[in-house]
Design a protein around this motif. Structure first.
Motif, PDB file in Angstrom:
ATOM      1  N   ASP A 182       3.335  12.846  -3.509  1.00 30.27           N
ATOM      2  CA  ASP A 182       3.318  13.035  -2.691  1.00 30.27           C
ATOM      3  C   ASP A 182       2.577  12.035  -2.384  1.00 30.27           C
ATOM      4  O   ASP A 182       1.503  11.147  -1.754  1.00 30.27           O
ATOM      5  CB  ASP A 182       3.070  13.896  -2.033  1.00 30.27           C
ATOM      6  CG  ASP A 182       2.780  14.433  -0.228  1.00 30.27           C
ATOM      7  OD1 ASP A 182       3.424  13.686   0.565  1.00 30.27           O
ATOM      8  OD2 ASP A 182       1.881  14.872   0.574  1.00 30.27           O
ATOM      9  N   GLU A 183       3.349  10.633  -1.697  1.00 29.52           N
ATOM     10  CA  GLU A 183       3.662   9.554  -0.998  1.00 29.52           C
ATOM     11  C   GLU A 183       1.957   8.482  -2.738  1.00 29.52           C
ATOM     12  O   GLU A 183       0.771   8.317  -2.367  1.00 29.52           O
ATOM     13  CB  GLU A 183       1.638   9.239  -0.111  1.00 29.52           C
ATOM     14  CG  GLU A 183       2.950  10.254   0.987  1.00 29.52           C
ATOM     15  CD  GLU A 183       3.986   8.943   1.662  1.00 29.52           C
ATOM     16  OE1 GLU A 183       4.013   7.990   1.428  1.00 29.52           O
ATOM     17  OE2 GLU A 183       4.718   8.949   2.455  1.00 29.52           O
ATOM     18  N   PRO A 184       2.040   8.516  -3.842  1.00 31.66           N
ATOM     19  CA  PRO A 184       1.211   8.159  -4.785  1.00 31.66           C
ATOM     20  C   PRO A 184       1.604   6.643  -4.523  1.00 31.66           C
ATOM     21  O   PRO A 184       0.265   6.011  -4.945  1.00 31.66           O
ATOM     22  CB  PRO A 184       2.376   8.417  -5.938  1.00 31.66           C
ATOM     23  CG  PRO A 184       3.918   8.179  -5.592  1.00 31.66           C
ATOM     24  CD  PRO A 184       3.429   8.778  -4.470  1.00 31.66           C
ATOM     25  N   THR A 185       2.233   5.922  -4.458  1.00 30.54           N
ATOM     26  CA  THR A 185       2.112   4.329  -3.591  1.00 30.54           C
ATOM     27  C   THR A 185       1.042   3.870  -2.380  1.00 30.54           C
ATOM     28  O   THR A 185       1.311   2.074  -1.984  1.00 30.54           O
ATOM     29  CB  THR A 185       3.059   3.607  -4.026  1.00 30.54           C
ATOM     30  OG1 THR A 185       3.982   3.732  -3.336  1.00 30.54           O
ATOM     31  CG2 THR A 185       3.746   3.541  -5.577  1.00 30.54           C
ATOM     32  N   ILE A 186       0.828   5.048  -1.007  1.00 30.35           N
ATOM     33  CA  ILE A 186       0.454   4.409  -0.661  1.00 30.35           C
ATOM     34  C   ILE A 186      -0.344   3.649  -0.387  1.00 30.35           C
ATOM     35  O   ILE A 186      -1.846   3.916  -0.773  1.00 30.35           O
ATOM     36  CB  ILE A 186       0.011   5.854   0.744  1.00 30.35           C
ATOM     37  CG1 ILE A 186      -0.743   5.474   1.685  1.00 30.35           C
ATOM     38  CG2 ILE A 186      -1.237   6.147  -0.139  1.00 30.35           C
ATOM     39  CD1 ILE A 186      -0.456   6.463   2.610  1.00 30.35           C
ATOM     40  N   GLY A 187      -0.678   2.297   0.149  1.00 26.90           N
ATOM     41  CA  GLY A 187      -2.001   1.400   0.209  1.00 26.90           C
ATOM     42  C   GLY A 187      -2.509   1.116  -0.763  1.00 26.90           C
ATOM     43  O   GLY A 187      -2.961  -0.157  -0.737  1.00 26.90           O
ATOM     44  N   LEU A 188      -0.995   0.273  -1.519  1.00 25.74           N
ATOM     45  CA  LEU A 188      -1.341  -0.192  -3.205  1.00 25.74           C
ATOM     46  C   LEU A 188      -0.490  -1.474  -2.823  1.00 25.74           C
ATOM     47  O   LEU A 188      -0.006  -1.377  -2.402  1.00 25.74           O
ATOM     48  CB  LEU A 188      -0.255   0.961  -4.159  1.00 25.74           C
ATOM     49  CG  LEU A 188      -1.105   1.964  -4.431  1.00 25.74           C
ATOM     50  CD1 LEU A 188      -1.191   2.142  -6.325  1.00 25.74           C
ATOM     51  CD2 LEU A 188      -2.787   2.471  -4.630  1.00 25.74           C
ATOM     52  N   ASP A 189      -0.558  -2.270  -3.795  1.00 22.33           N
ATOM     53  CA  ASP A 189       0.102  -3.635  -3.340  1.00 22.33           C
ATOM     54  C   ASP A 189       0.505  -3.835  -4.431  1.00 22.33           C
ATOM     55  O   ASP A 189       1.108  -2.983  -5.674  1.00 22.33           O
ATOM     56  CB  ASP A 189      -1.887  -5.266  -4.040  1.00 22.33           C
ATOM     57  CG  ASP A 189      -1.831  -4.542  -5.377  1.00 22.33           C
ATOM     58  OD1 ASP A 189      -1.398  -4.693  -6.684  1.00 22.33           O
ATOM     59  OD2 ASP A 189      -3.523  -4.505  -5.659  1.00 22.33           O
ATOM     60  N   VAL A 190       1.316  -4.495  -4.807  1.00 18.14           N
ATOM     61  CA  VAL A 190       3.013  -4.734  -5.197  1.00 18.14           C
ATOM     62  C   VAL A 190       2.800  -4.481  -6.670  1.00 18.14           C
ATOM     63  O   VAL A 190       3.766  -3.761  -7.598  1.00 18.14           O
ATOM     64  CB  VAL A 190       3.684  -6.085  -5.020  1.00 18.14           C
ATOM     65  CG1 VAL A 190       4.599  -6.033  -6.222  1.00 18.14           C
ATOM     66  CG2 VAL A 190       3.821  -5.911  -3.375  1.00 18.14           C
ATOM     67  N   LEU A 191       1.900  -5.562  -7.406  1.00 17.03           N
ATOM     68  CA  LEU A 191       1.786  -5.712  -8.912  1.00 17.03           C
ATOM     69  C   LEU A 191       1.352  -4.355  -9.159  1.00 17.03           C
ATOM     70  O   LEU A 191       1.811  -3.388 -10.286  1.00 17.03           O
ATOM     71  CB  LEU A 191       0.104  -6.019  -9.479  1.00 17.03           C
ATOM     72  CG  LEU A 191       0.889  -7.647  -9.760  1.00 17.03           C
ATOM     73  CD1 LEU A 191      -0.524  -8.228  -9.873  1.00 17.03           C
ATOM     74  CD2 LEU A 191       2.151  -8.275 -10.195  1.00 17.03           C
ATOM     75  N   VAL A 192       0.101  -2.745  -8.406  1.00 18.84           N
ATOM     76  CA  VAL A 192       0.257  -1.857  -8.675  1.00 18.84           C
ATOM     77  C   VAL A 192       1.667  -1.066  -9.137  1.00 18.84           C
ATOM     78  O   VAL A 192       1.694  -0.292  -9.697  1.00 18.84           O
ATOM     79  CB  VAL A 192      -1.045  -1.097  -8.371  1.00 18.84           C
ATOM     80  CG1 VAL A 192      -1.807   0.605  -8.514  1.00 18.84           C
ATOM     81  CG2 VAL A 192      -2.396  -1.951  -8.433  1.00 18.84           C
TER      82      VAL A 192
END
Length: 341
Positions: A182-192
């Motif tokens: 559930d929204e696992p990449t929220i707020g993360l930068d592109v590489l992550v």
């Protein structure tokens, strides 16, 4: 192939209370409250096959997280049937949680003040994972997600990207056959984001892990999922292949014009009058954007009219993005559910 998830006529209602106005109204509220019943999830039906990666999408308040919480046993449905990994998530709770992994982007399952590896050890005991299974499986997970340098750090000292990689690893300690994200990449930068996507693809291929992904980042959906389920006001308005969605609704092209001098957008509208084109101006980049039906004749006619009237610096022709397609569907409020899933 068996289904990992089976949902039939699933419904979840909440009571929405309203306050009366004035002192007299406040006093009455002490004894009786006005409320109305609001369906957050409204009699939905879908199945997910083992090994599928499915995107579960919708605007804020559409019912995505409520569905996930019912599928994971956190919330009890108002009505309807749920079968996940052959079990009822609410009635077989202890056995059921051994077969799923869950990552909520805005909530942590790691202990805030202890080292990451200590959280992992605690979860290993909770899930009754043997030392051998833990070493074999988690060694690979830790290496692939590049979190070995983080294992000795308290969770509170991790950046958001570091914590989310550790959260994902924690959800996979018992190598569950089904993963809810559930929204696992929220707020993360592109590489992550790229690292997490590649890892999810790998575990899906290696272990046939079923993944149900909810996100507002449609690039995650495009990178991982062939199928999408789209929710609006608690109802499924599309369930089918992402490719078909793009073919059906992406029947337009976006033309970007850059001119040698500034042009009034009204002049462009005059020049292209009679054509089914919608003009926009990106003032920051000085790019004039024409949205038009994807036919060779119309595109050629549009370009010919613009080129004959103005001096062109550059032209680009782009497909309509998935994000734009989905926004158009929500704006039009069109219901289109495919069968067979």
């Amino acid at each position: 192939m068996e289904n990992a998830i089976e949902v039939n006529k699933l419904r979840k209602e909440f009571k929405a209370y309203s306050s009366r106005t004035g002192l007299k109204g406040a006093f009455r509220d002490l004894f009786t409250r006005n409320y109305k019943v609001v369906p957050a999830v409204n009699d939905i039906h879908f199945t997910v096959k083992q090994g599928e990666m499915v995107g579960y999408i919708g605007e804020n308040g559409a019912g995505k997280s409520t569905t996930i919480k019912m599928l994971t046993g956190i919330l009890t449905p108002t009505s309807g049937q749920i079968t996940v990994n052959g079990m009822n998530p609410h009635k077989e709770r202890e056995k059921f949680v051994q077969t799923i992994g869950v990552v909520f982007g805005q909530r942590s399952q790691l202990w805030w003040d202890i080292a990451v590896q200590e959280s992992f050890r605690l979860l290993k005991k909770v899930y009754k994972v043997s030392d051998e299974d833990y070493d074999n499986h988690m060694g690979h997970v830790i290496k692939t997600l590049d979190i070995e340098p983080l294992l000795d750090k308290p969770v509170r000292k991790l950046s958001l990207g570091q914590r989310m990689r550790c959260e994902l690893a924690a959800a996979l300690i018992h190598n569950p056959p089904l993963l809810f994200l559930d929204e696992p990449t929220i707020g993360l930068d592109v590489l992550v984001k790229l690292k997490i996507r590649e890892f999810l693809k790998e575990i899906n291929e290696k272990y046939n892990t079923t993944i149900l992904l909810t996100t507002h980042d449609l690039s995650d959906i495009e990178a991982l999922c062939e199928r999408v389920i789209m929710l609006d006001e608690g109802k499924i308005i599309y369930d089918g292949a992402l490719r078909n969605l793009k073919e059906k609704w992406g029947e337009r092209k976006e033309l970007q014009f850059q001119f040698l001098e500034k042009i009034e957008i009204a002049k462009l509208k005059d020049i292209t009058g009679g054509l089914p084109v919608k003009w926009e101006l990106d003032e920051k980049e000085a790019i004039y954007i024409a949205n038009i039906e994807d036919t060779e004749e119309l595109i050629s006619l549009l370009i010919a009219r613009v080129v004959s009237a103005f001096k062109i610096k550059d032209i680009k022709i782009n497909e309509i993005s998935t994000e734009e397609i989905i926004r158009n569907i929500y704006e039009k409020g069109t219901v289109e559910v495919e069968g067979g899933n």
